[in-house]
Design a protein around this motif. Structure first.
Motif, PDB file in Angstrom:
ATOM      1  N   THR A 136       0.784  -1.353   0.000  1.00  0.00           N
ATOM      2  CA  THR A 136       0.087  -0.115  -0.065  1.00  0.00           C
ATOM      3  C   THR A 136       0.902   1.402   0.029  1.00  0.00           C
ATOM      4  N   SER A 137       0.256   2.343   0.063  1.00  0.00           N
ATOM      5  CA  SER A 137       1.082   3.642  -0.523  1.00  0.00           C
ATOM      6  C   SER A 137       1.378   4.481   0.681  1.00  0.00           C
ATOM      7  N   PHE A 138       0.735   4.536   1.976  1.00  0.00           N
ATOM      8  CA  PHE A 138       0.792   5.586   2.865  1.00  0.00           C
ATOM      9  C   PHE A 138       1.299   4.890   4.186  1.00  0.00           C
ATOM     10  N   PRO A 139       2.415   5.246   4.734  1.00  0.00           N
ATOM     11  CA  PRO A 139       3.389   6.456   4.148  1.00  0.00           C
ATOM     12  C   PRO A 139       4.540   5.717   3.302  1.00  0.00           C
ATOM     13  N   SER A 140       5.395   6.412   2.732  1.00  0.00           N
ATOM     14  CA  SER A 140       6.339   6.061   1.748  1.00  0.00           C
ATOM     15  C   SER A 140       7.419   5.158   2.453  1.00  0.00           C
ATOM     16  N   GLY A 141       7.598   3.939   2.403  1.00  0.00           N
ATOM     17  CA  GLY A 141       8.557   3.098   2.910  1.00  0.00           C
ATOM     18  C   GLY A 141       9.862   3.495   2.670  1.00  0.00           C
ATOM     19  N   HIS A 142      10.165   3.514   1.269  1.00  0.00           N
ATOM     20  CA  HIS A 142      11.552   4.232   1.067  1.00  0.00           C
ATOM     21  C   HIS A 142      12.092   5.629   1.764  1.00  0.00           C
ATOM     22  N   ILE A 187       7.930   9.967  -6.318  1.00  0.00           N
ATOM     23  CA  ILE A 187       6.915  10.537  -7.315  1.00  0.00           C
ATOM     24  C   ILE A 187       7.267  10.536  -8.375  1.00  0.00           C
ATOM     25  N   ILE A 188       8.336  10.676  -8.874  1.00  0.00           N
ATOM     26  CA  ILE A 188       8.623  10.594 -10.402  1.00  0.00           C
ATOM     27  C   ILE A 188       8.509   9.291 -10.826  1.00  0.00           C
ATOM     28  N   LEU A 189       8.805   8.063 -10.066  1.00  0.00           N
ATOM     29  CA  LEU A 189       8.673   7.122 -10.686  1.00  0.00           C
ATOM     30  C   LEU A 189       7.063   6.479 -10.628  1.00  0.00           C
ATOM     31  N   GLY A 190       6.296   7.401 -10.192  1.00  0.00           N
ATOM     32  CA  GLY A 190       4.937   7.200 -10.187  1.00  0.00           C
ATOM     33  C   GLY A 190       4.151   6.255  -9.130  1.00  0.00           C
ATOM     34  N   VAL A 191       4.985   5.759  -8.128  1.00  0.00           N
ATOM     35  CA  VAL A 191       4.579   4.830  -7.092  1.00  0.00           C
ATOM     36  C   VAL A 191       4.166   5.388  -5.716  1.00  0.00           C
ATOM     37  N   HIS A 192       4.011   6.920  -5.711  1.00  0.00           N
ATOM     38  CA  HIS A 192       3.613   7.351  -4.365  1.00  0.00           C
ATOM     39  C   HIS A 192       3.105   8.830  -4.792  1.00  0.00           C
ATOM     40  N   TYR A 193       2.234   9.152  -3.662  1.00  0.00           N
ATOM     41  CA  TYR A 193       2.071  10.745  -3.835  1.00  0.00           C
ATOM     42  C   TYR A 193       2.801  11.581  -2.678  1.00  0.00           C
ATOM     43  N   PHE A 194       2.557  12.770  -3.115  1.00  0.00           N
ATOM     44  CA  PHE A 194       3.389  13.742  -2.297  1.00  0.00           C
ATOM     45  C   PHE A 194       3.175  13.426  -0.721  1.00  0.00           C
ATOM     46  N   THR A 195       1.815  13.261  -0.385  1.00  0.00           N
ATOM     47  CA  THR A 195       1.751  12.918   1.102  1.00  0.00           C
ATOM     48  C   THR A 195       2.155  11.792   1.635  1.00  0.00           C
ATOM     49  N   ASP A 196       2.363  10.775   0.675  1.00  0.00           N
ATOM     50  CA  ASP A 196       2.986   9.392   1.029  1.00  0.00           C
ATOM     51  C   ASP A 196       4.612   9.865   1.588  1.00  0.00           C
ATOM     52  N   VAL A 197       5.344  10.490   0.758  1.00  0.00           N
ATOM     53  CA  VAL A 197       6.592  10.895   0.893  1.00  0.00           C
ATOM     54  C   VAL A 197       6.699  11.768   2.105  1.00  0.00           C
TER      55      VAL A 197
END
Length: 238
Positions: A136-142, A187-197
């Motif tokens: 899932t997307s939130f929050p970004s694990g990376h 975000i560039i790679l299209g796998v997360h939204y800004f709020t995730d990051v």
């Protein structure tokens, strides 16, 4: 005068910076979490704006931008993190710093998985993704992993350098640049939204500040109960 005196005491408190970092980090994370929860089933306008900006500048898939960010994003991935950890462990002879970097990263990962499980936020549409991600997307694990790991790593390396050298500046510069690029790459790679990051950044930073407080406590106490198993690292310097 009393208020001024109280403020000075608070600012001079030895863990003031770390506690302030925790508070700010949690406040930003809470704002992201609330934004995601309120817009459940939809996409917040801030995410749409940043997503459109990123997609407009990223160019074609398999172009220079793709390969640059595809490589950069791996600095928040487990294999690169483990490799850097083992290099750090070699130079520190597995002392208390190594324990906090490794164990803290595991706790950070578990916290990320817990929040992901709670929120269950879908990732951006699959057609716009430049790499495969199944969680899932939130929050970004990376973003969260990179923030915790490189902040702690920078802290230990920073404290090991002489105060009168430029090395300290470059340690902080490259650490925070790496964190930023890892987050932006998601975000560039299209796998997360800004709020995730941003959520990953802020929660990872809060955990890093908490880890530093606990580390300083055990380091000041001499961690006698661990002395049989760990090499003795240097005490924290100001």
């Amino acid at each position: 005068m009393r208020l001024k005196s109280c403020l000075l005491k608070i600012v001079k408190y030895k863990n003031f910076k770390e506690i302030l970092g925790i508070i700010i980090g949690l406040a930003i994370f809470t704002a992201c979490a609330v934004t995601v929860a309120v817009n459940k089933g939809g996409i917040p306008s801030i995410d749409i704006a940043v997503r459109d900006f990123a997609y407009n500048i990223r160019g074609e898939k398999y172009g220079v931008g793709y390969w640059f960010f595809r490589i950069v994003t791996e600095f928040g991935f487990v294999f690169i993190i483990i490799f850097i950890f083992f290099v750090f462990a070699f130079f520190t002879r597995i002392d208390l710093r190594c324990l906090f970097l490794g164990a803290g990263s595991i706790v950070n990962y578990l916290c990320n998985e817990l929040v992901k499980t709670i929120y269950q936020r879908p990732r951006p549409i699959e057609e716009m993704r430049w790499m495969v991600e199944k969680s899932t997307s939130f929050p970004s694990g990376h973003s969260m992993t990179a923030t915790y790991f490189y902040v702690i790593l920078a802290y230990f390396c920073y404290r090991s350098c002489r105060p009168d050298t430029k090395t300290r500046f470059w340690i902080l510069f490259f650490s925070y640049l790496t964190i930023f690029l890892v987050g932006f790459s998601r975000i560039i790679l299209g796998v997360h939204y800004f709020t995730d990051v941003i959520g990953g950044f802020s929660l990872g930073f809060s955990l890093a500040m908490l880890s530093i407080i606990v580390y300083k406590y055990f380091n000041d106490k001499g961690y006698k109960f661990l002395s049989k198993y760990l090499a003795k690292g240097p005490h924290v310097t100001k």
